[in-house]
Design an enzyme around this catalytic site. Structure first.
Site, mmCIF file in Angstrom:
data_model
loop_
_atom_site.group_PDB
_atom_site.id
_atom_site.type_symbol
_atom_site.label_atom_id
_atom_site.label_comp_id
_atom_site.label_asym_id
_atom_site.label_seq_id
_atom_site.Cartn_x
_atom_site.Cartn_y
_atom_site.Cartn_z
ATOM 1 N N SER A 206 56.436 57.316 -44.319
ATOM 2 C CA SER A 206 57.091 58.051 -43.239
ATOM 3 C C SER A 206 58.192 58.987 -43.728
ATOM 4 O O SER A 206 58.425 60.033 -43.129
ATOM 5 C CB SER A 206 57.668 57.078 -42.213
ATOM 6 O OG SER A 206 56.646 56.439 -41.503
ATOM 7 N N HIS B 98 63.731 58.611 -42.274
ATOM 8 C CA HIS B 98 63.100 59.719 -41.547
ATOM 9 C C HIS B 98 64.041 60.921 -41.477
ATOM 10 O O HIS B 98 63.631 62.061 -41.686
ATOM 11 C CB HIS B 98 62.747 59.283 -40.126
ATOM 12 C CG HIS B 98 61.912 58.057 -40.054
ATOM 13 N ND1 HIS B 98 61.792 57.299 -38.919
ATOM 14 C CD2 HIS B 98 61.150 57.434 -40.980
ATOM 15 C CE1 HIS B 98 60.989 56.274 -39.138
ATOM 16 N NE2 HIS B 98 60.598 56.340 -40.400
#
Length: 247
Positions: free
Chosen positions: A148, A212
């Site tokens: 991610s 992220h």
């Protein structure tokens, strides 16, 4: 990377041949293969079942994932874990969600950057994203796995390169009514949600929101510096990503 606040469906406005994005497809294939042969998939009987399988999974994630408390100890093996963790996923949902968004965003970004540059960009930004998370949680003994951080970097680059791309979202609180917004609306909104969630995350979070944010920021910044004098491409709808899942 399916977010808690929405499910998104993206479709490209032009046809994409496999030969145009070999790195993206190769990453998807490699991550899928590693998952299938590892204990997280639950397909290999050699890992056992029940508590034996859970023990094998924990050991596997600890070996190949990032353990912040051990990352800065100076060993070469620990220094490699932010790279190996990019190819390890904790569950079927974790894998399929990440690979879906890598496919949708990665194909166009790779085409714009080129194969070699995209490969280095993906690996470098993914490493930095996990390193940033580890530095902020230096005392954590919990392993972190997943792509991610790297995919968030792809989203950041995508936002800069394709700001006008239309994103179709199915929002639960609007009865899954499909709405379309440009990337410059959806992706910053997603980043803001990650920021808010990171601020509320307790020690040892299940979702690495900070990774992220670091990945997204680094990816956007790279595209800004590298392609700032070029012409942005305005095309193709795409979905927004979600948080990192970790065991």
């Amino acid at each position: 990377m399916i977010s808690n606040w929405s499910e998104t469906i993206g479709r490209a406005s032009r046809s994409v041949r496999r030969s145009q994005a070999p790195v993206t497809y190769g990453l998807i294939a490699l991550c899928s293969l590693i998952f299938l042969i590892g204990p997280a998939s639950g397909l290999d009987p050699a890992y056992g079942s029940g508590e034996a399988l859970l023990t094998a999974q924990r050991a596997y994630f600890h070996r190949w994932g990032v353990v912040p408390a051990g990352l800065f100890e100076g060993s070469a093996r620990a220094a490699l874990t932010p790279a190996t963790a990019l190819f390890v996923h904790g569950s079927w949902v974790h894998l399929l969600g990440n690979m879906l968004f890598l496919y949708v965003f990665g194909v166009m970004t790779e085409e714009r950057m080129g194969r070699v540059q995209f490969t280095l960009f993906y690996a470098g930004c993914g490493y930095v994203a996990l390193l940033g998370y580890a530095a902020a949680n230096a005392d954590s003994e919990q392993s972190l796995v997943g792509a991610s951080g790297a995919i968030s970097a792809v989203l950041g680059a995508f936002l800069y390169l394709f700001p006008g791309a239309r994103v179709t979202s199915l929002l639960p609180f609007l009865f899954f009514l499909p709405l379309r917004f440009p990337a410059w609306v959806v992706l910053p909104f997603w980043a803001a949600l990650q920021w808010l969630a990171a601020g509320r995350a307790s020690q040892g979070p299940q979702v690495a929101y900070l990774a992220h944010l670091v990945g997204f920021g680094v990816g956007f910044g790279y595209a800004w510096v590298r392609f700032g004098r070029g012409t942005k491409v305005r095309t193709a709808p795409a979905p927004a990503p979600e948080g990192e899942n970790q065991p």
